[in-house]
Design an enzyme around this catalytic site. Structure first.
Site, PDB file in Angstrom:
ATOM      1  N   GLY A 271      40.730  42.281  46.117  1.00 22.99           N
ATOM      2  CA  GLY A 271      40.604  42.579  44.689  1.00 22.99           C
ATOM      3  C   GLY A 271      41.937  42.672  43.970  1.00 22.99           C
TER       4      GLY A 271
ATOM      5  N   SER B  93      45.075  37.806  45.377  1.00 27.32           N
ATOM      6  CA  SER B  93      45.927  36.952  46.212  1.00 27.32           C
ATOM      7  C   SER B  93      45.699  35.496  45.845  1.00 27.32           C
ATOM      8  CB  SER B  93      45.620  37.172  47.694  1.00 27.32           C
ATOM      9  OG  SER B  93      44.342  36.667  48.038  1.00 27.32           O
TER      10      SER B  93
ATOM     11  N   ASP C  60      42.808  36.980  36.165  1.00 28.18           N
ATOM     12  CA  ASP C  60      43.758  37.035  37.277  1.00 28.18           C
ATOM     13  C   ASP C  60      44.933  36.088  37.063  1.00 28.18           C
ATOM     14  OD1 ASP C  60      41.792  38.620  38.211  1.00 28.18           O
ATOM     15  OD2 ASP C  60      41.255  37.391  39.948  1.00 28.18           O
TER      16      ASP C  60
HETATM   17  P1  ADP Z   1      41.501  37.973  46.019  1.00 28.70           P
HETATM   18  O1  ADP Z   1      42.001  37.022  44.995  1.00 28.70           O
HETATM   19  O2  ADP Z   1      40.873  39.195  45.436  1.00 28.70           O
HETATM   20  O3  ADP Z   1      42.525  38.319  47.048  1.00 28.70           O
HETATM   21  P2  ADP Z   1      39.783  35.728  46.701  1.00 28.70           P
HETATM   22  O4  ADP Z   1      38.552  35.611  47.504  1.00 28.70           O
HETATM   23  O5  ADP Z   1      39.739  35.311  45.281  1.00 28.70           O
HETATM   24  O6  ADP Z   1      40.320  37.236  46.822  1.00 28.70           O
HETATM   25  O7  ADP Z   1      40.957  34.889  47.384  1.00 28.70           O
HETATM   26  C1  ADP Z   1      41.271  35.057  48.753  1.00 28.70           C
HETATM   27  C2  ADP Z   1      41.500  33.703  49.383  1.00 28.70           C
HETATM   28  O8  ADP Z   1      42.655  33.061  48.818  1.00 28.70           O
HETATM   29  C3  ADP Z   1      41.799  33.772  50.862  1.00 28.70           C
HETATM   30  O9  ADP Z   1      40.608  33.824  51.632  1.00 28.70           O
HETATM   31  C4  ADP Z   1      42.598  32.489  51.112  1.00 28.70           C
HETATM   32  O10 ADP Z   1      41.719  31.382  51.230  1.00 28.70           O
HETATM   33  C5  ADP Z   1      43.361  32.315  49.811  1.00 28.70           C
HETATM   34  N1  ADP Z   1      44.737  32.856  49.905  1.00 28.70           N
HETATM   35  C6  ADP Z   1      45.231  33.894  49.214  1.00 28.70           C
HETATM   36  N2  ADP Z   1      46.530  34.109  49.527  1.00 28.70           N
HETATM   37  C7  ADP Z   1      46.872  33.196  50.445  1.00 28.70           C
HETATM   38  C8  ADP Z   1      48.080  32.874  51.178  1.00 28.70           C
HETATM   39  N3  ADP Z   1      49.190  33.575  51.020  1.00 28.70           N
HETATM   40  N4  ADP Z   1      48.038  31.840  52.029  1.00 28.70           N
HETATM   41  C9  ADP Z   1      46.910  31.121  52.198  1.00 28.70           C
HETATM   42  N5  ADP Z   1      45.757  31.365  51.555  1.00 28.70           N
HETATM   43  C10 ADP Z   1      45.717  32.383  50.687  1.00 28.70           C
HETATM   44 MG    MG Z   2      40.861  35.886  43.639  1.00 28.93          MG
END
Ligand code: ADP
Ligand code: MG
Length: 356
Positions: free
Chosen positions: A109, A112, A157
């Site tokens: 949340g 990332s 976001d």
């Molecule tokens: P949030 O944005 O809340 O963290 P999301 O489900 O929107 O959750 O995004 C998470 C996904 O984004 C991860 O499962 C992965 O696929 C991708 N992701 C995020 N950061 C990275 C990273 N540093 N390297 C590779 N993939 C990433």
């Molecule tokens: Mg996200």
């Protein structure tokens, strides 16, 4: 060989949850955790070379060719989506390799996904001299998730990761994309962000279901967006089936809470901000049904500590993190007590991401 490095911070949303894809208002701020992308372009590469090589700090590797982006259902899609959309809009890119390093927890949340998209887009902008403003990068980031990843997220976001600055909250109108920086009165309070340790995925079904429910409510109400209604229109929701009524009620009341929070922050009225956090959490739990029992416990444990103004689930929900506002210089000690009590109650380990 040339290298280009760009960074984007994760974000925590103070209030205004699930309002962005309803054209509403949000109030995110950045967190210290960030994603950094280093792009390398080899001088020896020919102009016909279109290979992209990806490595992340978690030892994940990926490879594809520009112009041959294909959905895989994995993390690579966030990056393939970026190069595909840029090239489709007529911008020229060449072969490169990218190293990704991130301290933003994934699926917690704290965005990332947008930190990844925006840092990657910023690095591409620098490396290939792309004529793109920060707001345009945010729009492309949202399209990556909507059109390539399959998560029907709003634009909060990406706007936060692209534009927000530390110590300020971005009071954003997600329809017009106009915004105002709101100072968080740090001399009077600390912000606390705790990750529950239970991850979610936005491309999963529940998030998209909520969005579809809002669209169904609009259809029945004969409006384009729930933004068109405000709290005084709540009686109109009585014509909706019970589930849609609850979903729409959350959006209408949450928009009003964003405005009240902004006003209270300007007046340094932290008790009111705390009360609005509590109301927001109850609305997400009861009307919007995006909380889970462990998060409810974490919020409850936090909210009843001495010195806490209020706490709530932050982000899309179904797991993730909570945000709380505490009296000055208390966040650190409160967070330790909260994590201990949470572990005793649920057996899960929470991590403190911000305690200042
Ligand atoms: P949030 O944005 O809340 O963290 P999301 O489900 O929107 O959750 O995004 C998470 C996904 O984004 C991860 O499962 C992965 O696929 C991708 N992701 C995020 N950061 C990275 C990273 N540093 N390297 C590779 N993939 C990433
Ligand atoms: Mg996200």
């Amino acid at each position: 060989m040339k290298t280009f490095t760009a960074r984007a911070h994760g974000r925590v949303n103070l209030i205004g949850e699930h309002t962005d894809y309803n054209g509403g208002w949000v109030l995110p701020t950045t967190i210290p955790q960030f994603t950094e992308v280093t792009l390398t372009i080899e001088d020896s590469r020919s102009s016909a070379d279109s290979s992209v090589t990806l490595t992340t700090s978690k030892e994940r590797k990926g490879q594809y060719r520009l112009g041959h982006e294909q959905k895989t259902g994995t993390w690579i899609d966030y990056l393939q989506g970026a190069t595909k959309l840029l090239r489709d809009s007529g911008l020229e890119l060449g072969a490169f390799s990218a190293k990704i390093h991130s301290t933003v927890p994934e699926g917690s949340g704290l965005s990332s996904s947008a930190a990844l998209e925006i840092s990657f887009l910023k690095a591409l902008r620098e490396a290939f001299n792309l004529p793109l403003e920060d707001v345009e990068l945010a729009r492309i980031g949202q399209r990556i998730e909507n059109e390539f990843v399959g998560a029907r997220v709003g634009i909060m976001d990406q706007m936060a990761c692209s534009l927000a600055t530390a110590g300020e909250a971005l009071f954003l109108d997600t329809q017009s994309l106009t915004y105002e920086s709101i100072t968080i009165p740090r001399m009077h309070c600390d912000l606390l962000v705790i990750n529950s340790g239970l991850a979610h995925q936005n491309s999963g079904g529940d998030y998209n279901t909520r969005r579809a429910e809002c669209e169904a409510a609009c259809k029945e109400l004969r409006i384009h967006s729930l933004r068109e209604l405000s709290e005084k229109d709540l009686p109109q929701l009585d014509q909706l089936p019970e589930t849609l009524k609850r979903r729409a009620r959350h959006v209408l009341t949450e928009n009003a809470r964003v405005f009240r929070t902004v006003q209270a922050l300007k007046e340094h009225d932290l008790s009111t901000v705390g009360r609005l956090f509590k109301e927001s959490h109850a609305s997400m739990r009861d009307d919007y049904a995006v909380s889970i029992p462990e998060i409810d416990q974490l919020v409850e444990i936090t909210a009843k500590q001495k010195g806490v103004f209020g706490a709530r689930l932050t982000g899309g929900g179904f797991g993730g993190s909570i945000v709380a506002l505490t009296e000055k210089n208390l966040a650190q000690s409160i967070s330790e007590d909260v994590c201990k009590a949470y572990r005793e109650k649920t057996g899960h380990s929470a991590t403190v991401l911000v305690a200042r």
